[in-house]
Scaffold this active site. Structure first.
Site, PDB file in Angstrom:
ATOM      1  N   CYS A  78       0.851  -1.196   0.000  1.00 22.51           N
ATOM      2  CA  CYS A  78       0.000   0.000   0.000  1.00 22.51           C
ATOM      3  C   CYS A  78       0.884   1.243   0.000  1.00 22.51           C
ATOM      4  O   CYS A  78       1.680   1.453   0.913  1.00 22.51           O
ATOM      5  CB  CYS A  78      -0.920   0.027   1.211  1.00 22.51           C
ATOM      6  SG  CYS A  78      -1.782   1.610   1.365  1.00 22.51           S
ATOM      7  N   ILE A  79       0.714   2.075  -1.004  1.00 26.78           N
ATOM      8  CA  ILE A  79       1.614   3.219  -1.177  1.00 26.78           C
ATOM      9  C   ILE A  79       1.443   4.249  -0.054  1.00 26.78           C
ATOM     10  O   ILE A  79       2.433   4.786   0.452  1.00 26.78           O
ATOM     11  CB  ILE A  79       1.428   3.850  -2.586  1.00 26.78           C
ATOM     12  CG1 ILE A  79       2.491   4.905  -2.832  1.00 26.78           C
ATOM     13  CG2 ILE A  79       0.033   4.412  -2.773  1.00 26.78           C
ATOM     14  CD1 ILE A  79       2.603   5.313  -4.293  1.00 26.78           C
TER      15      ILE A  79
END
Lengths: 130, 125
Positions: A78-79
Site C-alpha cells: 500500500c503506497i
C-alpha cells in the site's frame, strides 16, 4: 483455489510475517494459486530493501522476493501506508526529493484499490496481523 | 427486530481500535472508503474498543494525528450507510447508541454471528 494474503504485521516484532510466509509456502505446496500478498499497516515494513537481519535468522524480505520469483506471486505494498513509514521506491524517492530507495522489485507500491480487487477476485483472502 | 436485517454488501470492514493510540482505525477507515470509491457496497462494524470511534468530537489530538470524526462524517457521501455496532462493545464502555455521532444498528451476539456469515469478504482492523 485462488488465494491472496493480507499482511499487517511488521517483520521480526511479531509472528504475523513468519506465519504468513509459512502459509504462503503451504498453499503453493498444496497446488493452490497464490495471486498476491498485499502489505498494509505495519506490514509494509516487510518490503524494506535495507533490512539486514543476523545471518542465523530468517531473512523475511528476501524470502518474500524468493516466493514472488519462484511462484509468480505479486507483492503489492500500500503506497500510502508505505510512504509515511519511509518505504519509497525509485519513483517515489525522486518525487519526494529523497536520495535513498527502500523498496525495489518484486515489491511494487500500489493503491488500496488493489486490496479490494484481490478480495473480490480471489476465492479466499487470508489476513495475518499482530 | 434489527436482527433479521439482511446485509447485502460486498465487504464487511471491522474496526476494533479506538480513535487514538494507533493508526488501526484510520487505516481501516481508509480501506472502507477506497472500497466504496471503487463502487463496492461496504458495511462497517464497530467492535470492542472500536465503538469509541463513534463518540462525538474525535478531533485532532496533541500528537498531531488526524481526527477520525471528519472521516466518519464523510461516510454518507461515500454511500456507506450500513453502520453496525457490537451491543456488548457499547455496554462495556457504559455507552448507548444515543451517545454516538451517527445512526447505528446495535447487534446482539447472534445477530453478529449472522453478519459474519453473510459477508464473503471481511477485513478486520
Amino acid at each position: 483455489m485462488r488465494y491472496a494474503i493480507l499482511l499487517m504485521g511488521t517483520p521480526y516484532s511479531d509472528q504475523a510475517s513468519h506465519s504468513a510466509l509459512r502459509f504462503a509456502h503451504a498453499l503453493v505446496a498444496r497446488g493452490h494459486c497464490l495471486e498476491a500478498v498485499f502489505f498494509y499497516h505495519d506490514g509494509v515494513h516487510n518490503a524494506a530493501r535495507l533490512a539486514a537481519p543476523p545471518q542465523d535468522e530468517p531473512h523475511l524480505v528476501d524470502a518474500w522476493a524468493g516466493l514472488a520469483n519462484e511462484h509468480r506471486v505479486a507483492l503489492q505494498v500500500c503506497i500510502a501506508a508505505a510512504l509515511r513509514r519511509g518505504l519509497l521506491d525509485e519513483r517515489e524517492a525522486a518525487r519526494h526529493g529523497k536520495d535513498g530507495v527502500s523498496v525495489q522489485a518484486p515489491f511494487e507500491l500500489t493503491g488500496l484499490g488493489q486490496l479490494v480487487d484481490l478480495g473480490m477476485r480471489c476465492d479466499r483472502l487470508v489476513t495475518f496481523g499482530p | 427486530m434489527q436482527d433479521h436485517h439482511h446485509y447485502d454488501s460486498d465487504l464487511l470492514v471491522i474496526l476494533r481500535h479506538g480513535p487514538h493510540g494507533s493508526s488501526w482505525l484510520k487505516e481501516g477507515l481508509d480501506a472502507a472508503l477506497v472500497a466504496a470509491a471503487f463502487g463496492r457496497r461496504v458495511s462497517l462494524l464497530f467492535m470492542g474498543e472500536g465503538v469509541a470511534a463513534l463518540m462525538p468530537c474525535q478531533k485532532k489530538g496533541p500528537l498531531g494525528q488526524k481526527g477520525t470524526a471528519e472521516t466518519l462524517e464523510m461516510l454518507e457521501m461515500y454511500d456507506i450507510d450500513s453502520l453496525l455496532v457490537e451491543e456488548q462493545g457499547l455496554s462495556c464502555l457504559g455507552l448507548s447508541s444515543d451517545d454516538l455521532m451517527l445512526e447505528v444498528t446495535s447487534l446482539s451476539p447472534p445477530a453478529l454471528a449472522r453478519v459474519f456469515a453473510e459477508h464473503r469478504l471481511v477485513l478486520t482492523f
